[in-house]
Design a protein around this motif. Sequence first.
Motif, PDB file in Angstrom:
ATOM      1  N   UNK A 190       0.863  -1.315   0.106  1.00 39.38           N
ATOM      2  CA  UNK A 190      -0.036  -0.101  -0.056  1.00 39.38           C
ATOM      3  C   UNK A 190       0.892   1.181   0.091  1.00 39.38           C
ATOM      4  N   UNK A 191       2.020   1.268   0.689  1.00 38.94           N
ATOM      5  CA  UNK A 191       2.817   2.405   0.656  1.00 38.94           C
ATOM      6  C   UNK A 191       3.628   2.437  -0.412  1.00 38.94           C
ATOM      7  N   UNK A 192       3.801   1.447  -1.380  1.00 42.53           N
ATOM      8  CA  UNK A 192       4.540   1.252  -2.579  1.00 42.53           C
ATOM      9  C   UNK A 192       3.598   1.991  -3.639  1.00 42.53           C
ATOM     10  N   UNK A 193       2.447   1.504  -3.500  1.00 41.68           N
ATOM     11  CA  UNK A 193       1.365   2.225  -4.445  1.00 41.68           C
ATOM     12  C   UNK A 193       1.350   3.423  -4.314  1.00 41.68           C
ATOM     13  N   UNK A 194       1.166   3.844  -3.031  1.00 42.26           N
ATOM     14  CA  UNK A 194       1.036   5.396  -2.665  1.00 42.26           C
ATOM     15  C   UNK A 194       2.079   6.343  -3.082  1.00 42.26           C
ATOM     16  N   UNK A 195       3.422   5.369  -3.316  1.00 39.05           N
ATOM     17  CA  UNK A 195       4.485   6.178  -4.100  1.00 39.05           C
ATOM     18  C   UNK A 195       5.400   6.643  -2.919  1.00 39.05           C
ATOM     19  N   UNK A 196       5.114   5.893  -1.837  1.00 37.08           N
ATOM     20  CA  UNK A 196       6.039   6.225  -0.593  1.00 37.08           C
ATOM     21  C   UNK A 196       6.882   5.118   0.125  1.00 37.08           C
ATOM     22  N   UNK A 197       7.514   4.353  -0.951  1.00 39.21           N
ATOM     23  CA  UNK A 197       8.130   3.006  -0.347  1.00 39.21           C
ATOM     24  C   UNK A 197       8.952   3.244   0.822  1.00 39.21           C
ATOM     25  N   UNK A 198       9.554   4.190   1.030  1.00 33.62           N
ATOM     26  CA  UNK A 198      10.549   4.400   2.105  1.00 33.62           C
ATOM     27  C   UNK A 198       9.696   4.578   3.347  1.00 33.62           C
TER      28      UNK A 198
END
Length: 413
Positions: free
Chosen positions: A40-48
């Motif tokens: 979900x973080x990766x899809x939101x563009x915030x993998x870090x």
Amino acid sequence: MNRLISCFTGLSTLSRNEKGRILLYLVTFVPLIYKLFSPFFILAGTPGATIVIIPTMITIGIIMCSEDLRDAVTMKSIIFYLLVAFVFAVSPVFHSDTTEFVEKNYWKFVSSVLPYVFVGFLINYERDWIILRFVSRMGILVQIFWQACLLMGLVETELGTADSLGEQMESGYQLLFPILVLLISISREKTLIDILASVIGIFLLFFMGARGPIVVFLVFVVGYLVIFKTYNSYSFVKKLGIITGFVVIYSFLQEILLLFIPIAEALGFSTRVFDSILNNRMINLEEASNRDEFYGNVFRAIYNDPTGFGYGWGADRLFTPTHGYVHNLELELLCQFGYIGGTMLLFFILYIAFRRYQYLKKENNETVWFAFFCLGFVALQFSYTYVQYPLFFVFIGYIMNTRANKYYNLINI
């Protein structure tokens, strides 16, 4: 939908404290739990941002089960934490050779490994067995999800090859807690989901390509079925039948393994364990990352210790060929604290472990003790180092917890 969720979790209603304990147990026993949220973080563009998942779960868990923690975290547990932290901090004062090791590892140890002793104090199996069963089910689910991601190429692994994912020792050890707890739960309440999850977990364990976790698993299974499991009738006959079954399986082991090797290869898993068994290399030290040389060097250092109180925290690294840990708890402690200090420390651990066993035997929970003994002590006989292994301190906290079991007394009034 609610019925499906209830069937999977085994939980209907949860108190605030129970929710908090679930979060802490998930972080402790299912370290890969963050992988379920990271997409979900990766899809939101915030993998870090995935780095905050575990700390957030710990913080929320502590807040929600603060009442339970107040009861569990006694002065004894706090003194233990502070004493260990102090002894390791002053190691360079007496052993200057350990200065670099302490500077690199001390903060991570006292903040991310040693605090798990409080989780050990928190665990009460009679109270928590349904929660721990749910955590174990989640552990299997997370491993299925993670292995699927690896097999589909969504995640890269440095140890893999074109045909295999390679050895996954960490995943193998992380499968142990779910498998052992589910096996204990099945003996208490047989459910299809637990049987299915434990079977899948055992298959994955053998497909991870790491021998250490399998040895720990086999030690538990043999000890559980032959020594710790209570049979209502014909105990001797049943145990004799189990031993006979082991002998039969061993007699046809080669044929059984030859059936599973093509399956592992087809799925892309490692066949290292199967190859080791077929070639009689399962417990060959020369095939175990030069452990024979590690053990020999450290043993000689212990033997030549001039004071009998060791070379300091992390000093076993000074005597191994690669300057890594020695892969054996006893040698590690004896080298760091000496054949006098280390022996006293090991005796203390085994003594309180035995006392805890006697206490739990009265409650018919000695099998749970044996599971934690395998996870926290047996596992360190040939893999990892206690400096980086939280489950060792979970085990220490669990065996040091001598509080009267109020829950057990309540249900037996």
